[in-house]
Design a protein around this motif. Structure first.
Motif, short mmCIF file in Angstrom:
data_model
loop_
_atom_site.label_atom_id
_atom_site.label_comp_id
_atom_site.label_asym_id
_atom_site.label_seq_id
_atom_site.Cartn_x
_atom_site.Cartn_y
_atom_site.Cartn_z
N PHE A 1 0.97 -1.68 -0.54
CA PHE A 1 -0.12 -0.18 0.44
C PHE A 1 0.61 1.12 0.04
N PHE B 1 2.08 1.99 -3.52
CA PHE B 1 1.38 2.55 -4.62
C PHE B 1 1.17 4.03 -4.37
N VAL C 1 3.10 6.45 -7.15
CA VAL C 1 1.73 8.04 -7.83
C VAL C 1 3.21 9.36 -6.77
N GLN D 1 -1.17 5.36 15.44
CA GLN D 1 -2.08 5.08 14.06
C GLN D 1 -2.46 5.19 13.90
N LEU E 1 -0.55 5.23 8.94
CA LEU E 1 -0.73 4.41 7.29
C LEU E 1 -2.17 5.44 7.52
N PRO E 2 -3.44 5.67 8.11
CA PRO E 2 -4.51 6.93 7.27
C PRO E 2 -4.00 8.01 6.47
N PHE F 1 -2.27 7.36 3.11
CA PHE F 1 -3.61 7.18 1.97
C PHE F 1 -3.82 7.93 2.04
N VAL F 2 -4.66 8.92 2.43
CA VAL F 2 -4.77 10.69 2.44
C VAL F 2 -3.50 11.07 1.25
N PHE G 1 -1.62 9.84 -0.23
CA PHE G 1 -2.29 9.62 -2.21
C PHE G 1 -4.01 9.82 -2.72
N LEU G 2 -4.16 9.69 -2.36
CA LEU G 2 -5.65 10.67 -2.62
C LEU G 2 -5.99 11.93 -3.24
N TYR H 1 -6.62 3.95 -11.95
CA TYR H 1 -6.70 4.82 -10.76
C TYR H 1 -7.28 5.02 -10.11
N LEU I 1 -7.48 2.38 -7.69
CA LEU I 1 -6.94 2.07 -6.40
C LEU I 1 -7.19 2.98 -5.55
N ALA I 2 -7.77 4.42 -6.24
CA ALA I 2 -8.81 4.80 -5.15
C ALA I 2 -9.37 4.11 -4.50
N VAL J 1 -8.31 2.49 -1.99
CA VAL J 1 -7.84 2.97 -1.00
C VAL J 1 -8.16 3.36 0.25
N ILE K 1 -8.84 3.41 4.18
CA ILE K 1 -9.11 4.54 5.39
C ILE K 1 -10.21 3.95 6.13
N LEU L 1 -9.74 1.33 8.79
CA LEU L 1 -8.65 1.73 9.43
C LEU L 1 -8.88 3.04 10.64
#
Lengths: 293, 326
Positions: free
Chosen positions: A227, A230, A234, A265, A268-269, A272-273, A275-276, B117, B120-121, B124, B128, B131
């Motif tokens: 993850f 990824f 990007v 904690q 990781l979130p 990911f944020v 990433f978006l 994309y 994947l989005a 993810v 989120i 988690l």
């Protein structure tokens, strides 16, 4: 909570050390993604297999993971080449979603076969330097992290030299830039795809192997790296291996300082944020398409 | 061009009606509890796969985070019952509403992304939320929610002493989802969606607001998947983030449609009818790890050999050649 400078520097260092590993894993992923246009879901599972190979060679032969990495590289290059030859070559023209699904299936397959044979036991390699550490300027450097970091840097330099100096490396980059043009000038792109997948897989496996002296091995070990890779790919611009090398360090540091300043904690979130946000607001990443165009 | 109804012999309809009557009547005569539970899983995953297929089939957008909506539905029922002692039936309003809201919020930025994309989005985004649920005390964090068990009550939506009630609710839900798919497919709304799928630029050029259409169908799809989550919660009676929102659930949701045929009406049902009994059998004989490994192999084989699913492959191989002869 007050933020102490030395503790902050310590966590940044931890981020750099683990970030170099992200760099290596991501460089493999971005090569495959950029050259073959395949989102390789199985990257984390293949990395995990590399970790197991390092573990078992240590367990049975007493080989240090750094040494077994020398064997793991060619082994996983061959494995990656075979996966391309028997699986991916048939779907190289299929939709991107089909490709994603096939590597997703491969992940499920690998992970559960490993789970069946070796259970979810957590395994750790102990080396002569496992509990060794140094003090310097109020900071602590523990040997497994430092050694894995330098091994990763060496691999990164080797990868750079390979991709810029060798004819195969140049052919890989040419194919990534323009598949048709590469074919026109006589590059056998099919063979290059096999090489690329082999190289990407070997990088992931070696990255897995060199961290077994401090990172526990179990069937899920590769997931987090997948993850994060990824995110790094990007961030560092798709297909750009230098971007991935730099991006890995950035994500490593962002992650470890979030853990220190805010909450473990949230590491990781938050990644990911990021990433978006990159996908939506700057899909070209930090470094543009330098390698692709 | 012939329509599908002209292609299929009348016997097929008789067969379908016969099967339906059989599934409705046979359990009353007497089936072992095991078979009822297998059928229940079959209905559940046929239902959510039909929901997933609404977006994937009509627009071609492959969402890799449907487990998120499944989990939202499951948790809405769990929290209503366990925390507030409100009937879980109310979750059929709350769950789909939250899921549709999330689909709207997340769809707005992600529908601009292309193919992998987008996939994947969505993956993810579901990670989120997974988690976050693991750390969120309100929903029991990593410990999850355990239901207080009630033997049999229509008001509390628990039928532990007789699973037949779940069975019929599942059957009704599947029929509802089939009807919904059929209605959309034959509506102007559905035709426009398929136009977007086949040629997005073309659809735009004749004045279709493609983003709005995608958002609406993704909200419907999310709502349907959430309802499946509610049924799951009410018969499992235990929820935690990993069992309701993980990638395994996403695979459970997507696999029937991929196997049966994305974009076909009956495909997800056919896929679930093959996958669920097979997986139960494998789980009992060779264990759940090898069962999941085989599921991985099934994924790969679908892509390699029947990328368009069983329904489409049968149409291409056996039904279309007949049309040419005529």
């Amino acid at each position: 909570m007050a933020i102490e400078p030395t503790a902050l520097i310590q966590s940044i260092l931890a981020g750099v050390f683990v970030g170099a590993i992200y760099s290596l894993v991501s460089a493999g992923l971005t090569l495959i993604w950029g050259t073959m246009r395949i989102v390789n879901f199985a990257h984390g599972a293949l990395m995990m297999l590399g970790m197991y190979m390092a573990y078992w060679t240590w367990y049975f032969l007493g080989l240090d993971p750094l040494l077994s990495a020398l064997v793991i590289f060619p082994t996983f290059f061959a494995l990656g080449y075979a996966i391309d030859k028997f699986l991916l070559r048939r779907i190289i023209q299929a939709s991107s979603v089909a490709q994603l699904l096939i590597t997703f299936g491969l992940t499920l397959f690998i992970q559960n076969v490993v789970l069946y044979f070796w259970r979810s036991d957590i395994r750790l390699v102990t080396t002569s330097y496992s509990s060794l550490y140094w003090h310097a300027g109020g900071l602590v450097f523990d040997a497994p992290h430092v050694i894995a970091f330098f091994a990763a840097i060496l691999c990164g330099i080797g990868l750079h030299l390979f991709l810029t100096r060798s004819s195969i490396g140049l052919a890989i980059r040419a194919t990534a830039q323009d598949r048709e043009a590469a074919q026109t000038v006589g590059i056998e792109t099919k063979r290059i795809f096999g090489m690329t997948f082999g190289l990407g897989t070997a990088l992931a496996a070696v990255a897995g192997a060199i961290i077994t002296s401090y990172y526990p091995v179990n069937p899920d070990s590769g997931n987090q790296f997948l993850f994060l890779a990824f995110v790094v790919v990007v961030l560092g611009s798709l297909g750009n291996y230098l971007g991935a090398l730099v991006g890995g360090l950035i994500i490593g540091v962002v992650q470890s300082t979030t853990g220190y300043v805010y909450l473990a904690q949230a590491e990781l979130p938050l990644a990911f944020v990021v990433f978006l946000a990159i996908l939506i607001f700057m899909p070209e990443g930090l470094f543009g398409k330098r390698l692709r165009r | 061009m012939l329509t599908r109804s002209e292609l299929l012999p009348k016997n097929v309809y008789l067969l379908a009606v016969g099967l339906l009557v059989a599934t409705a009547v046979v359990p009353v005569v007497g089936l072992s509890n095991l078979i009822i539970d297998v059928m229940l899983d079959l209905f559940l995953f046929a239902f959510v796969s039909l929901g997933w297929n609404l977006l994937a089939g009509f627009t071609g957008q492959i969402n890799l985070g449907p487990a998120l909506y499944f989990g939202i539905g499951a948790y809405s029922a769990g929290v209503l019952f366990q925390t507030y002692r409100i009937t879980p039936w109310a979750a059929f309003v709350v769950g789909p509403a939250i899921a549709a809201g999330l689909a709207l919020i997340t769809g707005y930025p992600t529908f601009k992304l292309k193919g992998d994309y987008y996939a994947l989005a969505t993956l993810v985004i579901s990670q989120i939320v997974l988690l976050s649920f693991l750390a969120w005390d309100y929903v029991g964090a990593a410990y999850g929610l355990s239901y207080d068990i009630i033997p049999f009550s229509w008001y509390w939506f628990q039928f532990n002493t007789n699973h037949l009630a779940y069975y019929y609710i599942g059957l009704v839900m599947v029929l509802g989802a089939l009807g919904l798919t059929w209605r959309i497919r034959n509506s102007e709304f559905g035709l426009r969606l398929m136009a977007i799928r086949d040629d997005e630029e073309g659809a735009k050029s004749i004045g279709i607001n493609t983003l709005r259409y995608k958002l609406v169908i993704s909200m419907i799809s999310a709502g349907v998947i959430a309802m499946g989550g509610i049924l799951y919660a009410q018969y499992t009676l235990y929820l935690d983030p990993n069992s309701t929102m993980s990638l395994t659930i996403t695979a459970d949701i997507a696999l029937p449609a991929l196997l049966g045929g994305v974009g076909t009406i009956l495909g997800p049902l056919l896929g679930a009818a093959i996958i669920q009994p097979l997986e139960w059998l494998l789980r009992f004989t060779i264990g759940s790890n090898l069962q999941l490994a085989i599921r991985g192999a099934i994924f790969m084989m679908i892509v390699l050999f029947i990328p368009r699913g069983i329904m489409q492959t049968v149409v291409d191989k056996y039904i279309r050649p007949k049309m040419v002869k005529k």
